[in-house]
Design an enzyme around this catalytic site. Structure first.
Site, mmCIF file in Angstrom:
data_model
loop_
_atom_site.group_PDB
_atom_site.id
_atom_site.type_symbol
_atom_site.label_atom_id
_atom_site.label_comp_id
_atom_site.label_asym_id
_atom_site.label_seq_id
_atom_site.Cartn_x
_atom_site.Cartn_y
_atom_site.Cartn_z
ATOM 1 N N ALA A 1 -69.001 -53.279 8.107
ATOM 2 C CA ALA A 1 -68.049 -54.387 8.104
ATOM 3 C C ALA A 1 -68.109 -55.195 6.815
ATOM 4 O O ALA A 1 -69.186 -55.426 6.256
ATOM 5 C CB ALA A 1 -68.319 -55.307 9.292
ATOM 6 N N ILE B 1 -67.573 -58.413 6.568
ATOM 7 C CA ILE B 1 -68.238 -59.682 6.800
ATOM 8 C C ILE B 1 -69.747 -59.545 6.651
ATOM 9 O O ILE B 1 -70.421 -60.447 6.141
ATOM 10 C CB ILE B 1 -67.865 -60.275 8.182
ATOM 11 C CG1 ILE B 1 -68.471 -61.671 8.367
ATOM 12 C CG2 ILE B 1 -68.299 -59.364 9.313
ATOM 13 C CD1 ILE B 1 -67.946 -62.698 7.410
ATOM 14 N N ALA B 2 -70.292 -58.412 7.071
ATOM 15 C CA ALA B 2 -71.729 -58.188 6.906
ATOM 16 C C ALA B 2 -72.082 -58.084 5.435
ATOM 17 O O ALA B 2 -73.074 -58.653 4.965
ATOM 18 C CB ALA B 2 -72.157 -56.929 7.657
ATOM 19 N N ARG C 1 -69.380 -45.069 13.038
ATOM 20 C CA ARG C 1 -68.933 -43.863 13.740
ATOM 21 C C ARG C 1 -68.888 -42.676 12.790
ATOM 22 O O ARG C 1 -69.200 -41.553 13.175
ATOM 23 C CB ARG C 1 -67.543 -44.103 14.350
ATOM 24 C CG ARG C 1 -67.527 -45.074 15.516
ATOM 25 C CD ARG C 1 -66.160 -45.087 16.196
ATOM 26 N NE ARG C 1 -65.109 -45.464 15.248
ATOM 27 C CZ ARG C 1 -64.738 -46.717 15.005
ATOM 28 N NH1 ARG C 1 -65.338 -47.704 15.630
ATOM 29 N NH2 ARG C 1 -63.766 -46.966 14.145
ATOM 30 N N TYR D 1 -74.569 -45.006 15.867
ATOM 31 C CA TYR D 1 -74.780 -46.162 16.740
ATOM 32 C C TYR D 1 -75.987 -45.957 17.652
ATOM 33 O O TYR D 1 -76.855 -46.835 17.770
ATOM 34 C CB TYR D 1 -73.537 -46.423 17.597
ATOM 35 C CG TYR D 1 -72.341 -46.994 16.867
ATOM 36 C CD1 TYR D 1 -72.443 -47.507 15.579
ATOM 37 C CD2 TYR D 1 -71.102 -47.041 17.485
ATOM 38 C CE1 TYR D 1 -71.341 -48.038 14.927
ATOM 39 C CE2 TYR D 1 -69.990 -47.566 16.838
ATOM 40 C CZ TYR D 1 -70.119 -48.062 15.558
ATOM 41 O OH TYR D 1 -69.025 -48.582 14.921
ATOM 42 N N HIS E 1 -67.444 -55.844 21.036
ATOM 43 C CA HIS E 1 -68.536 -56.797 21.166
ATOM 44 C C HIS E 1 -69.312 -56.614 22.463
ATOM 45 O O HIS E 1 -70.543 -56.548 22.460
ATOM 46 C CB HIS E 1 -68.010 -58.225 21.069
ATOM 47 C CG HIS E 1 -67.557 -58.593 19.685
ATOM 48 N ND1 HIS E 1 -67.021 -59.827 19.374
ATOM 49 C CD2 HIS E 1 -67.549 -57.881 18.527
ATOM 50 C CE1 HIS E 1 -66.711 -59.856 18.085
ATOM 51 N NE2 HIS E 1 -67.012 -58.680 17.557
ATOM 52 N N LYS F 1 -68.022 -63.823 16.427
ATOM 53 C CA LYS F 1 -67.044 -64.513 17.254
ATOM 54 C C LYS F 1 -65.723 -63.734 17.226
ATOM 55 O O LYS F 1 -65.474 -63.000 16.279
ATOM 56 C CB LYS F 1 -66.853 -65.950 16.781
ATOM 57 C CG LYS F 1 -66.464 -66.068 15.295
ATOM 58 C CD LYS F 1 -65.030 -65.697 15.044
ATOM 59 C CE LYS F 1 -64.749 -65.286 13.660
ATOM 60 N NZ LYS F 1 -63.386 -64.665 13.535
ATOM 61 N N ARG G 1 -57.020 -56.603 12.722
ATOM 62 C CA ARG G 1 -56.671 -57.845 13.419
ATOM 63 C C ARG G 1 -55.204 -57.902 13.824
ATOM 64 O O ARG G 1 -54.786 -58.856 14.485
ATOM 65 C CB ARG G 1 -57.063 -59.040 12.555
ATOM 66 C CG ARG G 1 -58.562 -59.265 12.510
ATOM 67 C CD ARG G 1 -58.967 -60.283 11.481
ATOM 68 N NE ARG G 1 -58.804 -59.786 10.124
ATOM 69 C CZ ARG G 1 -59.178 -60.467 9.031
ATOM 70 N NH1 ARG G 1 -59.714 -61.667 9.152
ATOM 71 N NH2 ARG G 1 -59.009 -59.939 7.828
ATOM 72 N N ASP H 1 -59.045 -64.801 16.163
ATOM 73 C CA ASP H 1 -59.773 -64.717 14.903
ATOM 74 C C ASP H 1 -60.097 -66.083 14.306
ATOM 75 O O ASP H 1 -61.235 -66.306 13.892
ATOM 76 C CB ASP H 1 -58.958 -63.898 13.890
ATOM 77 C CG ASP H 1 -59.768 -63.543 12.660
ATOM 78 O OD1 ASP H 1 -60.818 -62.875 12.815
ATOM 79 O OD2 ASP H 1 -59.373 -63.927 11.552
#
Length: 315
Positions: A9, A11-12, A33, A53, A74, A92, A160, A172
């Protein structure tokens, strides 16, 4: 502590990996994946292990899982992580609805591990100052709150925009506005009113809502269809406090203005503060500040009410 990242991701890469390292811990592995994608991501971010995973969740050397998957991922992957004996910091919105939060709570109780919703903005000093002002009574009885979090999401292939993955502006960015209003109010609203504008695929690109806290009202706007904006204004009988950058503070000269007088804050990485708190909670050194049963469940119930009113798919 050793962290495992679920999913390659952005964001990570931008936020959590640097925060984990700044906190003195190790990003031990990343999973995707597509294993080749995980390997490319690991190489780019200097992560030693690229796994599936299942391999990541089962790895005995990993203490904490960070779950930044699409919203629909999530619950299932967090539950699997708990069953594997891992603590989980989950992005979130924590889940797609309140029923899923309750399922996650049950899995957490069985596991004895810590789960927290990753609202990093809460850990910035300006938020602590905001709550100090409100709790002190300087504003008098609260009358209204206004908040917005908007930006233009121009990429039509962004996940999104996909309702099957829990897409949409309210999930979001609207969730931030709801969360900060709950923090200020110290309680959940007694009623909500909401309207939304949808894409052809039935994802909201813009949602506005009124939250009735019983005596005062909060108004929020969330959108993927207008330029970037973020703010919070809290109006009381005797004063007004305004935050110009409540949610994304880094690089935005975060300023809190109380009755016209500005207070500025040093650059603080809320992600690092969040990671440090979560690690202390995982080690049993302190109680998690925002537990699911006292925080995330109320949050999800409000999101459910808004999404039901606007006619989001599945509600």
């Amino acid at each position: 502590m050793n962290w495992g990242i679920l999913g390659a991701a952005n964001i990570a890469q931008k936020a959590l990996i640097p925060a984990i390292r700044e906190a003195g811990s190790t990003v031990f592995a990343v999973a995707a994946r597509d294993l080749q994608r995980a390997r490319d991501y690991a190489s780019h971010n200097q992560i030693e292990h690229a796994l599936s995973y299942d391999e990541l969740l089962a790895h005995p050397d990993i203490d904490i899982i960070y779950n930044p998957l699409p919203n629909s991922g999530h619950l299932p992957l967090t539950v699997k992580a708990l069953e594997a004996g891992k603590h989980v910091l989950c992005e979130k919105p924590l889940t797609l609805n309140a029923a899923e939060v309750q399922t996650m709570m049950a899995a957490q109780q069985v596991s004895g591990k810590v789960v927290m919703e990753a609202f990093f903005y809460r850990f910035h000093p300006q938020i602590q100052r905001l709550l100090e002002i409100v709790r002190s009574g300087q504003l008098g009885e609260l009358r209204t709150m206004r908040s917005a979090f908007t930006f233009t999401l121009g990429n039509p292939d962004d996940i999104r925009w996909d309702p099957r993955l829990g897409g949409g502006a309210f999930y979001d960015v609207g969730c931030y506005c709801v969360d900060i209003m709950r923090l200020v109010a110290g309680k959940a609203p007694v009623a909500v009113q909401a309207v939304a504008q949808f894409t052809e695929s039935r994802v909201d690109h813009t949602t506005s809502a009124l939250l009735d806290f019983g005596g005062f009202v909060g108004h929020l706007d969330a959108s993927f269809a207008v330029p970037f904006e973020q703010f919070l204004t809290v109006v009381g009988a005797h004063g007004v406090v305004h935050l110009n950058a409540p949610f994304v503070s880094m690089g935005h000269n975060a300023t809190l203005t109380l009755n016209g007088l500005p207070e500025t804050f040093d650059e603080v990485n809320g992600y690092t503060q969040m990671v440090q708190h979560f690690e202390r909670a995982a080690r049993g050194e302190e109680t998690v500040q925002y537990p699911l049963h006292l925080d995330s469940l109320d949050q999800a119930r409000i999101l459910d009410q808004v999404l039901k009113q606007v006619g989001y798919p599945g509600f």
